[in-house]
Each structure stands twice: as C-alpha cells, then as structure tokens.
Design an enzyme around this catalytic site. Structure first.
Site, PDB file in Angstrom:
ATOM      1  N   ASN A   1      10.681   2.518  34.619  1.00 21.32           N
ATOM      2  CA  ASN A   1      10.763   3.823  33.958  1.00 21.32           C
ATOM      3  C   ASN A   1      11.271   4.905  34.898  1.00 21.32           C
ATOM      4  O   ASN A   1      11.832   5.900  34.464  1.00 21.32           O
ATOM      5  CB  ASN A   1       9.379   4.224  33.436  1.00 21.32           C
ATOM      6  CG  ASN A   1       9.338   5.662  32.943  1.00 21.32           C
ATOM      7  OD1 ASN A   1       9.998   6.012  31.965  1.00 21.32           O
ATOM      8  ND2 ASN A   1       8.601   6.527  33.649  1.00 21.32           N
TER       9      ASN A   1
ATOM     10  N   GLN B   1       8.397  10.430  26.932  1.00 15.25           N
ATOM     11  CA  GLN B   1       9.427   9.457  27.286  1.00 15.25           C
ATOM     12  C   GLN B   1      10.613  10.034  28.046  1.00 15.25           C
ATOM     13  O   GLN B   1      11.332   9.282  28.711  1.00 15.25           O
ATOM     14  CB  GLN B   1       9.876   8.749  26.003  1.00 15.25           C
ATOM     15  CG  GLN B   1       8.665   8.066  25.359  1.00 15.25           C
ATOM     16  CD  GLN B   1       8.973   7.242  24.149  1.00 15.25           C
ATOM     17  OE1 GLN B   1       9.816   7.612  23.330  1.00 15.25           O
ATOM     18  NE2 GLN B   1       8.276   6.121  24.008  1.00 15.25           N
TER      19      GLN B   1
ATOM     20  N   ASP C   1      12.768  10.281  36.294  1.00 11.36           N
ATOM     21  CA  ASP C   1      12.719   9.484  35.061  1.00 11.36           C
ATOM     22  C   ASP C   1      14.096   8.937  34.684  1.00 11.36           C
ATOM     23  O   ASP C   1      15.031   9.699  34.396  1.00 11.36           O
ATOM     24  CB  ASP C   1      12.172  10.370  33.932  1.00 11.36           C
ATOM     25  CG  ASP C   1      11.621   9.539  32.791  1.00 11.36           C
ATOM     26  OD1 ASP C   1      10.603   8.861  33.006  1.00 11.36           O
ATOM     27  OD2 ASP C   1      12.213   9.566  31.697  1.00 11.36           O
TER      28      ASP C   1
ATOM     29  N   ASP D   1       5.719  -1.824  33.612  1.00 15.90           N
ATOM     30  CA  ASP D   1       4.951  -0.668  34.039  1.00 15.90           C
ATOM     31  C   ASP D   1       5.370   0.572  33.252  1.00 15.90           C
ATOM     32  O   ASP D   1       6.559   0.775  32.987  1.00 15.90           O
ATOM     33  CB  ASP D   1       5.197  -0.442  35.540  1.00 15.90           C
ATOM     34  CG  ASP D   1       4.447   0.757  36.072  1.00 15.90           C
ATOM     35  OD1 ASP D   1       3.212   0.701  36.123  1.00 15.90           O
ATOM     36  OD2 ASP D   1       5.103   1.771  36.426  1.00 15.90           O
TER      37      ASP D   1
ATOM     38  N   HIS E   1       6.294   5.212  28.538  1.00 19.44           N
ATOM     39  CA  HIS E   1       7.235   6.279  28.903  1.00 19.44           C
ATOM     40  C   HIS E   1       8.693   5.868  28.748  1.00 19.44           C
ATOM     41  O   HIS E   1       9.595   6.634  29.053  1.00 19.44           O
ATOM     42  CB  HIS E   1       6.937   6.739  30.337  1.00 19.44           C
ATOM     43  CG  HIS E   1       5.517   7.204  30.488  1.00 19.44           C
ATOM     44  ND1 HIS E   1       5.110   8.461  30.092  1.00 19.44           N
ATOM     45  CD2 HIS E   1       4.400   6.566  30.917  1.00 19.44           C
ATOM     46  CE1 HIS E   1       3.800   8.584  30.300  1.00 19.44           C
ATOM     47  NE2 HIS E   1       3.341   7.448  30.794  1.00 19.44           N
TER      48      HIS E   1
ATOM     49  N   GLU F   1       2.877  -2.186  29.176  1.00 20.61           N
ATOM     50  CA  GLU F   1       1.709  -1.373  29.472  1.00 20.61           C
ATOM     51  C   GLU F   1       1.803  -0.072  28.675  1.00 20.61           C
ATOM     52  O   GLU F   1       2.564   0.831  29.023  1.00 20.61           O
ATOM     53  CB  GLU F   1       1.644  -1.057  30.975  1.00 20.61           C
ATOM     54  CG  GLU F   1       0.334  -0.381  31.365  1.00 20.61           C
ATOM     55  CD  GLU F   1       0.531   0.816  32.253  1.00 20.61           C
ATOM     56  OE1 GLU F   1       1.682   1.270  32.435  1.00 20.61           O
ATOM     57  OE2 GLU F   1      -0.481   1.329  32.735  1.00 20.61           O
TER      58      GLU F   1
HETATM   59  C1  LM2 Z   1       1.475   3.066  36.008  1.00 21.06           C
HETATM   60  N1  LM2 Z   1       1.483   2.608  34.838  1.00 21.06           N
HETATM   61  O1  LM2 Z   1       1.979   3.223  33.807  1.00 21.06           O
HETATM   62  C2  LM2 Z   1       0.798   2.377  37.120  1.00 21.06           C
HETATM   63  O2  LM2 Z   1      -0.087   1.372  36.635  1.00 21.06           O
HETATM   64  C3  LM2 Z   1       0.112   3.425  37.934  1.00 21.06           C
HETATM   65  O3  LM2 Z   1      -0.648   2.832  38.954  1.00 21.06           O
HETATM   66  C4  LM2 Z   1       1.158   4.379  38.499  1.00 21.06           C
HETATM   67  O4  LM2 Z   1       0.549   5.486  39.178  1.00 21.06           O
HETATM   68  C5  LM2 Z   1       1.993   4.993  37.381  1.00 21.06           C
HETATM   69  N2  LM2 Z   1       2.080   4.263  36.177  1.00 21.06           N
HETATM   70  C6  LM2 Z   1       3.411   5.181  37.872  1.00 21.06           C
HETATM   71  O5  LM2 Z   1       4.052   3.951  38.021  1.00 21.06           O
HETATM   72  C7  LM2 Z   1       0.347   5.311  40.554  1.00 21.06           C
HETATM   73  C8  LM2 Z   1      -0.768   6.227  41.048  1.00 21.06           C
HETATM   74  C9  LM2 Z   1      -0.318   7.672  41.168  1.00 21.06           C
HETATM   75  C10 LM2 Z   1       0.938   7.743  42.016  1.00 21.06           C
HETATM   76  C11 LM2 Z   1       2.011   6.923  41.311  1.00 21.06           C
HETATM   77  C12 LM2 Z   1       3.329   6.901  42.058  1.00 21.06           C
HETATM   78  O6  LM2 Z   1      -1.878   6.154  40.148  1.00 21.06           O
HETATM   79  O7  LM2 Z   1      -1.361   8.411  41.824  1.00 21.06           O
HETATM   80  O8  LM2 Z   1       1.356   9.081  42.137  1.00 21.06           O
HETATM   81  O9  LM2 Z   1       1.564   5.548  41.251  1.00 21.06           O
HETATM   82  O10 LM2 Z   1       3.184   6.385  43.355  1.00 21.06           O
HETATM   83  C13 LM2 Z   1       1.503   9.561  43.461  1.00 21.06           C
HETATM   84  C14 LM2 Z   1       0.564  10.768  43.721  1.00 21.06           C
HETATM   85  C15 LM2 Z   1       0.967  11.910  42.785  1.00 21.06           C
HETATM   86  C16 LM2 Z   1       2.425  12.288  43.005  1.00 21.06           C
HETATM   87  C17 LM2 Z   1       3.284  11.045  42.816  1.00 21.06           C
HETATM   88  C18 LM2 Z   1       4.740  11.326  43.132  1.00 21.06           C
HETATM   89  O11 LM2 Z   1      -0.787  10.375  43.477  1.00 21.06           O
HETATM   90  O12 LM2 Z   1       0.138  13.044  43.084  1.00 21.06           O
HETATM   91  O13 LM2 Z   1       2.812  13.262  42.019  1.00 21.06           O
HETATM   92  O14 LM2 Z   1       2.832   9.989  43.691  1.00 21.06           O
HETATM   93  O15 LM2 Z   1       4.919  11.690  44.477  1.00 21.06           O
HETATM   94  C19 LM2 Z   1       3.317  14.493  42.509  1.00 21.06           C
HETATM   95 CA    CA Z   2      10.900   7.759  30.686  1.00 15.31          CA
END
Ligand code: LM2
Ligand code: CA
Length: 511
Positions: free
Chosen positions: A143, A197, A206, A236, A240, A262
């Site tokens: 995505n 989306q 995106d 994943d 979206h 998912e």
């Molecule tokens: C998912 N499924 O839809 C995954 O199962 C989930 O674990 C992912 O989030 C999410 N979607 C995106 O693929 C994880 C995590 C986030 C993390 C993202 C990206 O839960 O906390 O975001 O991966 O690595 C992190 C930071 C967030 C920041 C982002 C971008 O926590 O604060 O946003 O990176 O830098 C500004």
């Molecule tokens: Ca999208």
C-alpha cells in the site's frame, strides 16, 4: 514438482490418518502421475470452499520477526513434526534503518534483503519449510513506502526520499496519491472511503495503486517472491488499497496463489472485510476481539458459537487469530502475559470449525516499539526458544516467547489435524465448563470457572484410554499428559479451573 514432493512426505508422515480419509489417496495419485493437483487439493491451506480433510494441516503460525535461517530450522525441527501447515513471515523487502520492529513496514525497495536475512537465505528457508511439509506466506507491504519526511538509505543501500525511490517510484511518474486532505495528507476519518484508501496511513507515502505502472511494479515484486517458492501472501494494510486495485494485481498472479487480506473490521466504516472476499481470504479481526471478552468473562461456551452469526465473514473465507503483532501491542486482545486465559483462547481457536486458525509467536517486550534482539549492525539474531516455554514462564524483554511450542498449543495443533473436517457435534455444559466434540475423532472440555470440574462427559470417541494432549504429548507411545478413560460413550474427566483438556483418536494414552 517440489510442492508434490513436500506433500508426499507430509502425507506419509500422516499415513495412519491418510488411510482413514479417502481424500488423501486422490491427492497422492495426482502427485505421482506428475500432474499438478488442482488448487482445491494442492495446498495445505486447502481451498476456499472445500472443508479440510483430516490431516490437512490447516493451522498456520506467524513467526513475528524471526530470521529466515531461524524459520528454516524451526520448520524442520518443530513446525513440520508438530503438524503446522504453513508459516507467515515478516515483510522480506528492503526497509528503512532503525532498531524498531516496524521498520519492516516501510519499504525502500523490493529487493529481498532485510535485517531478517538475504535473498539466498529466504529461498533456502522456503525450500526447507516445503521439505518439512510447511508452506510459506510472506507479508506483502504494497500500500505504501516510507513514512519519514527526510531522505535516507535503506537496509540494502538503496537511497530514497519520501516520494522518490530511484528506479522504482516517483512523484514525477505519478506513482503516489496526494489526497489533499488537511495539511499532511494523512487519513483524518475512517468513515470516508476515499481518505482511507487515498490518504496516508501515518505519513506513509501512499502508492497510486490504480495506475498501470504501480500495479506492474507490485505484480513484479510478488512474482519475484513466488519465484523463490512462496505459496502466497498476507496483504498488509489491504483496507487502504481499493479492492478493485488489489483484485487487478491478484488477477495477474498464478491461480492457486494464497491471498489473505488484512482488513480490520471497524464499526460503521465504509470499507469492510466482505469487500475483499472475492479476491481471496480475509483476516477476521472480530474473532480475537470477541473471544478475549468471553474468556475474560468466563463465558467460554459462548465462544464456541463465535462465527455462526452473520456479523462475521463466512467460515470458508475467514482466517482467525487470538492476536497478531499489532493487537498484541494494543493489548486489546489476550496475549502471552495472560497465561492460562491466553491458552484457553488458543484452545478454542484450534477446536472450533469456524475459519482457519493462525497461532501467533513473538518476543517479550515492555516498550511497544522495541525491535527483536539485534547485533551491532542491526541484523536480527536468530530466534532461540528458551528451554522452558509456556503460560507460567516469566519472559524477560527480548526473549522469544515461542507460543507455538507451548505444550497446550502444540497439542491442539495435533488435535486439529486429527479431527480434520469432522463437524462440531453435540455440546455439553456443566456450570462454567463445557465440552465440544468433533465427530468421532476428538473431544475438548474447557473449564472457564474457578472450581475444578469432575464429570462424565458424553463423547462419540470409542472406548479406550486417551492422552490429554493439552497437558502433554504422546512421546514414543507414552502419554506425558494425563490419561483419560472413555467407557460406554462417557469420558471420565477432571478439569482444573481455567484449563482445558483435549482427547483425540491420534493420541491414545498407551499402556
Ligand atoms: C499494518 N497493517 O495494516 C501493519 O500490520 C502495522 O504493523 C503497520 O504499522 C501498518 N499497517 C503499516 O504497514 C506499523 C507500526 C507503526 C509504524 C508503521 C510504519 O504499528 O507504528 O509507524 O508500522 O513503520 C511508524 C511510527 C509512526 C510514524 C510512521 C512513519 O510509529 O509514528 O508516523 O512510522 O514514519 C509518523
Ligand atoms: Ca492507499
């Protein structure tokens, strides 16, 4: 032909069960004649519509943040012998740098080169798992790309900036959505399908998945993984990606490629899991959420009916789980820290005939962002299960919890493989305890209350002495669990508070 070979090996291990089921005979015939079996019978994951035959090994395990080398070893030494049918890996593509676990969800390129291992190691893992009769699903992040505003370099050395991935995607080529909502382009409302989306999920660039160019790139990535032998994908953040975009991508993959989208069910949201059911299977998040409430409330017998209502995906489309890596961190569902309750939820998941179960296996943590243990260069160390694992072990941060090896969970995987598609039979209730049988092959008794239950439970198992596989396995003909006698259609059981007991035809207690 590798698939056939793997399957033949697996079947022969289950020879006794195979003899019981006619379905398997047709399968091996297709293999030996060199004709690929049709999708309906050719995967351990089964077809979307046909129920799993006994010994079909439809249980999967998510080995969260395990390296490719560690998964390969685990397939050979534990997953295959225990009866797991497939394993879900963490995302295999090049990712942003950083120690947190979630760097894997920020792709920098589609090179199969990550801190979990190299392309060579990935291919070797798939081969080892197949040889052990275990299929492999990869977590496909399609995505979005990265979420940092500043430019950087990925794990494998590729340079990138937020909307520019040299040789892959760029804003100039129109590869990204810019939804124009707010100042950040972030999703502000999940009640608006356009935002969900076409806006950004936590600043993650995106992809314009509706364009030919982006679809070509995603198809190329997934096809590359298929060339390394994977059997399918968790998509994943599928919620979206517009269902029609995902359908266009999946439609270009070989028939039989396993797809599980998912799509987190959210009340009142316009994008629903059902919209993705025509593309493949879909994760049913409501199951883990609801079972958590029921186990905590002690009303386990309600949990046995989960999935029978119209509020869930149809059983043949749904993949269920007590928790995954996200819900584990949200603490909304039961997890390893919940000990006995967590075991009960897993026993229920493996006993029910609704959906396809996924066991979760991760590492202990107290900081939500903490990654798995890594070396100085950031490479993840191969997972090692502690000598003792289970609900009573207190894990220190970073230790591998290895839920998939817990006695009760592994015992129930064997139980499920033994009962196959036998239907759920009559239920029995007694205070806070209840029993659920699967045809003539298995019986589970759960006690959700705080007092021991001693009872004669009706069962269609034939007379004999059976091993309670929740308490311990049968090793070399010896029951390490507790022997339970069945006589004249009654099982003579004692079930401690908040525990379960499970008997099946494949685990007699022996002499
Ligand atoms: C998912 N499924 O839809 C995954 O199962 C989930 O674990 C992912 O989030 C999410 N979607 C995106 O693929 C994880 C995590 C986030 C993390 C993202 C990206 O839960 O906390 O975001 O991966 O690595 C992190 C930071 C967030 C920041 C982002 C971008 O926590 O604060 O946003 O990176 O830098 C500004
Ligand atoms: Ca999208």
């Amino acid at each position: 032909m590798q698939r056939c070979t793997a399957r033949t090996t697996r079947r022969s291990r289950n020879a006794v069960l195979a003899l019981l089921t006619g379905a398997v005979v047709a399968l091996s015939a297709a293999c030996t004649s060199g004709v690929p079996a049709p999708a309906a019978t050719s995967t351990a994951l089964g077809s979307g519509s046909a129920p799993a035959p006994a010994g079909a090994r439809d249980v999967g395990v998510q080995l969260f943040q395990w390296t490719w080398d560690a998964i390969a070893t685990e397939c050979t030494d534990h997953l295959g012998p225990a009866g797991y049918g497939w394993v879900l890996t963490s995302p295999p593509q090049e990712h942003v740098l950083g120690s947190q676990w979630w760097t894997a969800y920020q792709p920098v390129s589609y090179r199969i080169e990550s801190r979990l291992g190299s392309r060579t190691q990935f291919g070797a893992m798939v081969a080892a798992c197949h040889a052990a009769g275990v299929e492999v699903l990869a977590d496909a992040v399609i995505n979005h790309m990265t979420g940092k505003d500043a430019p950087g370099t990925g794990w494998a050395g590729s340079t990138y900036s937020h909307y520019d991935y040299p040789g892959i995607w760029s804003d100039a080529a129109g590869d990204f959505h810019h939804c124009g909502v707010g100042s950040s382009d972030d999703i502000a409302s999940y009640k608006d399908a356009y935002q969900v989306q076409s806006c950004e999920l936590s600043n993650l660039a995106d992809l314009a998945t509706g364009t030919q160019h982006v679809q070509d790139g995603i198809v190329a990535y997934l096809t590359d993984l298929l060339s390394l032998g994977v059997d399918g994908f968790r998509i994943d953040a599928a919620k979206h990606v517009p269902a029609e975009d995902l359908a266009a991508v999946v439609g270009r993959l070989p028939a039989g490629t396993r797809i599980v989208s998912e799509v987190i069910r959210g009340s009142g949201e316009p994008v629903t899991p059902e919209q993705y059911a025509a593309i493949g299977d879909v994760l049913e998040f409501a199951w883990g959420k609801d079972v958590t409430g029921m186990v905590r409330g002690g009303s386990l017998r309600l949990a046995a009916g989960l999935g029978s209502g119209a509020t869930y995906l149809p059983s043949d489309k749904a993949w269920i789980f007590v928790e995954n890596h996200d819900t584990e961190r949200g603490r909304a569902t039961l997890g390893y820290r919940d000990g006995a309750d967590y075991v009960l939820a897993n026993v229920l998941m493996l006993a029910t005939d609704y959906g396809r179960p996924i066991v979760y296996s991760g590492y202990a943590f107290s900081d939500r962002d903490a990654g798995p243990v890594q070396d100085a260069a950031g490479k993840v160390l191969d997972a090692q299960c502690p000598a003792a694992v289970g609900p009573d072990v207190s894990y220190t941060d970073g230790e591998w919890v290895c839920q998939h090896r817990w006695t009760a969970i592994e015992g129930m995987v064997g139980w499920r493989d033994a009962v196959g598609d036998d239907p759920v039979g009559d239920r029995w209730e007694h205070g806070d305890a209840f029993a659920l049988s699967r045809g003539t092959r298995g019986l589970v008794v759960l006690n959700g209350g705080d007092v021991e239950v001693a009872a004669q439970v009706p069962t269609t198992l034939s007379d004999g002495s059976y091993c309670d596989v929740v308490a311990g396995p049968v090793v070399e003909g010896r029951c390490l669990g507790d022997p339970v006698t069945v006589r004249g259609g009654l099982a003579d059981v004692r079930v401690a508070p908040r525990t379960a007991l499970a008997l099946h035809v494949g685990a007699p207690a022996g002499a």
